[in-house]
Design a protein around this motif. Structure first.
Motif, PDB file in Angstrom:
ATOM      1  N   LEU A 143       6.602  19.891   0.198  1.00  0.00           N
ATOM      2  CA  LEU A 143       7.606  19.335  -0.712  1.00  0.00           C
ATOM      3  C   LEU A 143       8.925  20.077  -0.622  1.00  0.00           C
ATOM      4  O   LEU A 143       9.987  19.529  -0.935  1.00  0.00           O
ATOM      5  N   ASN A 144       8.888  21.334  -0.198  1.00  0.00           N
ATOM      6  CA  ASN A 144      10.115  22.110  -0.053  1.00  0.00           C
ATOM      7  C   ASN A 144      10.906  21.747   1.195  1.00  0.00           C
ATOM      8  O   ASN A 144      12.064  22.161   1.342  1.00  0.00           O
ATOM      9  N   ASN A 145      10.314  20.982   2.104  1.00  0.00           N
ATOM     10  CA  ASN A 145      11.034  20.577   3.313  1.00  0.00           C
ATOM     11  C   ASN A 145      12.139  19.585   2.970  1.00  0.00           C
ATOM     12  O   ASN A 145      12.035  18.830   2.007  1.00  0.00           O
ATOM     13  N   SER A 146      13.182  19.588   3.763  1.00  0.00           N
ATOM     14  CA  SER A 146      14.401  18.856   3.417  1.00  0.00           C
ATOM     15  C   SER A 146      14.308  17.348   3.630  1.00  0.00           C
ATOM     16  O   SER A 146      15.068  16.587   3.017  1.00  0.00           O
ATOM     17  N   HIS A 147      13.417  16.886   4.500  1.00  0.00           N
ATOM     18  CA  HIS A 147      13.324  15.459   4.768  1.00  0.00           C
ATOM     19  C   HIS A 147      12.068  14.857   4.137  1.00  0.00           C
ATOM     20  O   HIS A 147      11.032  15.508   4.049  1.00  0.00           O
ATOM     21  N   ASN A 148      12.195  13.609   3.756  1.00  0.00           N
ATOM     22  CA  ASN A 148      11.081  12.924   3.114  1.00  0.00           C
ATOM     23  C   ASN A 148      10.139  12.334   4.157  1.00  0.00           C
ATOM     24  O   ASN A 148      10.397  12.385   5.360  1.00  0.00           O
ATOM     25  N   ALA A 149       9.045  11.772   3.693  1.00  0.00           N
ATOM     26  CA  ALA A 149       8.122  11.010   4.527  1.00  0.00           C
ATOM     27  C   ALA A 149       7.511   9.943   3.642  1.00  0.00           C
ATOM     28  O   ALA A 149       7.302  10.157   2.446  1.00  0.00           O
ATOM     29  N   SER A 150       7.250   8.790   4.226  1.00  0.00           N
ATOM     30  CA  SER A 150       6.597   7.719   3.472  1.00  0.00           C
ATOM     31  C   SER A 150       5.114   7.696   3.829  1.00  0.00           C
ATOM     32  O   SER A 150       4.701   8.124   4.910  1.00  0.00           O
ATOM     33  N   PHE A 151       4.320   7.192   2.887  1.00  0.00           N
ATOM     34  CA  PHE A 151       2.877   7.128   3.097  1.00  0.00           C
ATOM     35  C   PHE A 151       2.356   5.849   2.457  1.00  0.00           C
ATOM     36  O   PHE A 151       2.712   5.527   1.323  1.00  0.00           O
ATOM     37  N   SER A 152       1.533   5.120   3.187  1.00  0.00           N
ATOM     38  CA  SER A 152       1.006   3.860   2.653  1.00  0.00           C
ATOM     39  C   SER A 152      -0.451   3.685   3.049  1.00  0.00           C
ATOM     40  O   SER A 152      -0.940   4.290   4.010  1.00  0.00           O
ATOM     41  N   ALA A 153      -1.144   2.843   2.276  1.00  0.00           N
ATOM     42  CA  ALA A 153      -2.544   2.519   2.534  1.00  0.00           C
ATOM     43  C   ALA A 153      -2.696   1.011   2.446  1.00  0.00           C
ATOM     44  O   ALA A 153      -2.115   0.362   1.571  1.00  0.00           O
ATOM     45  N   ALA A 154      -3.489   0.458   3.362  1.00  0.00           N
ATOM     46  CA  ALA A 154      -3.646  -0.995   3.395  1.00  0.00           C
ATOM     47  C   ALA A 154      -5.050  -1.367   3.826  1.00  0.00           C
ATOM     48  O   ALA A 154      -5.754  -0.591   4.484  1.00  0.00           O
ATOM     49  N   ILE A 155      -5.455  -2.572   3.445  1.00  0.00           N
ATOM     50  CA  ILE A 155      -6.666  -3.177   3.983  1.00  0.00           C
ATOM     51  C   ILE A 155      -6.252  -4.512   4.579  1.00  0.00           C
ATOM     52  O   ILE A 155      -5.754  -5.396   3.872  1.00  0.00           O
ATOM     53  N   GLY A 156      -6.375  -4.621   5.897  1.00  0.00           N
ATOM     54  CA  GLY A 156      -5.838  -5.783   6.591  1.00  0.00           C
ATOM     55  C   GLY A 156      -4.329  -5.836   6.398  1.00  0.00           C
ATOM     56  O   GLY A 156      -3.632  -4.841   6.572  1.00  0.00           O
ATOM     57  N   SER A 157      -3.829  -6.982   5.974  1.00  0.00           N
ATOM     58  CA  SER A 157      -2.384  -7.145   5.741  1.00  0.00           C
ATOM     59  C   SER A 157      -1.987  -6.840   4.303  1.00  0.00           C
ATOM     60  O   SER A 157      -0.826  -6.995   3.930  1.00  0.00           O
ATOM     61  N   ASN A 158      -2.931  -6.380   3.491  1.00  0.00           N
ATOM     62  CA  ASN A 158      -2.678  -6.123   2.076  1.00  0.00           C
ATOM     63  C   ASN A 158      -2.361  -4.643   1.855  1.00  0.00           C
ATOM     64  O   ASN A 158      -3.247  -3.784   1.962  1.00  0.00           O
ATOM     65  N   THR A 159      -1.094  -4.344   1.574  1.00  0.00           N
ATOM     66  CA  THR A 159      -0.698  -2.977   1.251  1.00  0.00           C
ATOM     67  C   THR A 159      -1.048  -2.691  -0.202  1.00  0.00           C
ATOM     68  O   THR A 159      -0.534  -3.341  -1.111  1.00  0.00           O
ATOM     69  N   LEU A 160      -1.929  -1.716  -0.426  1.00  0.00           N
ATOM     70  CA  LEU A 160      -2.381  -1.410  -1.780  1.00  0.00           C
ATOM     71  C   LEU A 160      -1.706  -0.175  -2.361  1.00  0.00           C
ATOM     72  O   LEU A 160      -1.791   0.065  -3.564  1.00  0.00           O
ATOM     73  N   PHE A 161      -1.041   0.599  -1.516  1.00  0.00           N
ATOM     74  CA  PHE A 161      -0.386   1.815  -1.995  1.00  0.00           C
ATOM     75  C   PHE A 161       0.746   2.152  -1.041  1.00  0.00           C
ATOM     76  O   PHE A 161       0.587   2.100   0.176  1.00  0.00           O
ATOM     77  N   SER A 162       1.918   2.482  -1.602  1.00  0.00           N
ATOM     78  CA  SER A 162       3.053   2.871  -0.781  1.00  0.00           C
ATOM     79  C   SER A 162       3.961   3.779  -1.598  1.00  0.00           C
ATOM     80  O   SER A 162       4.296   3.449  -2.746  1.00  0.00           O
ATOM     81  N   THR A 163       4.343   4.912  -1.033  1.00  0.00           N
ATOM     82  CA  THR A 163       5.172   5.851  -1.782  1.00  0.00           C
ATOM     83  C   THR A 163       5.936   6.760  -0.843  1.00  0.00           C
ATOM     84  O   THR A 163       5.597   6.879   0.352  1.00  0.00           O
ATOM     85  N   ASN A 164       6.979   7.377  -1.357  1.00  0.00           N
ATOM     86  CA  ASN A 164       7.593   8.513  -0.687  1.00  0.00           C
ATOM     87  C   ASN A 164       6.890   9.760  -1.203  1.00  0.00           C
ATOM     88  O   ASN A 164       6.636   9.888  -2.412  1.00  0.00           O
ATOM     89  N   ILE A 165       6.577  10.683  -0.323  1.00  0.00           N
ATOM     90  CA  ILE A 165       5.801  11.845  -0.727  1.00  0.00           C
ATOM     91  C   ILE A 165       6.527  12.667  -1.785  1.00  0.00           C
ATOM     92  O   ILE A 165       5.892  13.300  -2.642  1.00  0.00           O
ATOM     93  N   SER A 166       7.842  12.620  -1.795  1.00  0.00           N
ATOM     94  CA  SER A 166       8.611  13.377  -2.788  1.00  0.00           C
ATOM     95  C   SER A 166       8.305  12.920  -4.213  1.00  0.00           C
ATOM     96  O   SER A 166       8.549  13.661  -5.172  1.00  0.00           O
TER      97      SER A 166
END
Length: 214
Positions: free
Chosen positions: A115-138
């Motif tokens: 979290l102390n790093n200067s750049h963000n990263a996105s993270f998502s979870a899906a089943i097939g074409s259905n995205t059930l979770f998506s967030t920026n790690i920050s």
């Protein structure tokens, strides 16, 4: 009191999902490394399974203690997404033999050094074409295991359960996940149906009283 009974009815239905279902995924807690999973996007820091302790760039991460609905017990290993450049995916294929509602979930942990790093990263979870979770790690709470979950109606067939990690620059924030599960919705027992119907009936009574009062 009526509102509490309604909440209790809904809570019983929700709790029964995890209490009577088997995990449809294999090695969801990564106790056997990445067996059963496929990985793409190696990068300079390939996605890896780490044992808990001071193994996360010197930071100590303890085992998952979130209130997960996973039927799997908390283990001693988790998957660490930590690359600064490469987009990485973690995937497992699962075949569903019947149509219905399915719940997918997992636990997340954002290490403080990431979290102390200067750049963000996105993270998502899906089943097939259905995205059930998506967030920026920050946006995750640091150094805290958090249970994530979502539900979707699916037809019988074969689906990919996938996690996607996308860093936006060097150095990027990182994430640990554990206790991945996919559960089929159970058929409620008669007592559960009765409690749920009673709760819904009470909601109707409260609504009618409010309408009369208005």
């Amino acid at each position: 009191m009526k509102f509490s009974k309604t909440i209790l009815a809904l809570a019983v239905v929700s709790a029964s999902w995890g209490a009577h279902a088997d995990n449809l995924l294999s090695n969801g807690s990564f106790e056997n490394g990445l067996t059963g999973w496929s990985v793409t996007g190696a990068g300079s820091n390939p996605l890896s399974v780490k044992s808990y302790g001071p193994n996360f760039y010197g930071e100590t991460v303890l085992a998952d203690n979130s209130t997960s609905l996973s039927p799997d017990a908390a283990g001693t290993h988790g998957v660490y997404f930590v690359d600064d450049i490469a987009k990485q995916t973690l995937t497992q294929s699962v075949t569903l033999t019947s149509s219905g509602m399915y719940s997918m979930g997992f636990s997340t942990y954002a290490p403080a050094n990431g979290l102390n790093n200067s750049h963000n990263a996105s993270f998502s979870a899906a089943i097939g074409s259905n995205t059930l979770f998506s967030t920026n790690i920050s946006s995750l709470t640091g150094r805290t295991w958090q249970a994530q979950s979502g539900a979707v109606s699916l037809a019988a067939g074969t689906y990919n359960i996938s996690f996607t990690f996308t860093p936006t620059g060097y150095p990027a924030k990182d994430i640990v996940i554990d206790r991945v599960y996919l559960l089929a919705a159970p058929v409620p027992e008669p007592e559960t149906y009765a409690m749920l119907l009673a709760g819904l009936g009470l909601m109707g009574v409260v609504r009618r009283r409010k309408n009369k009062a208005a």
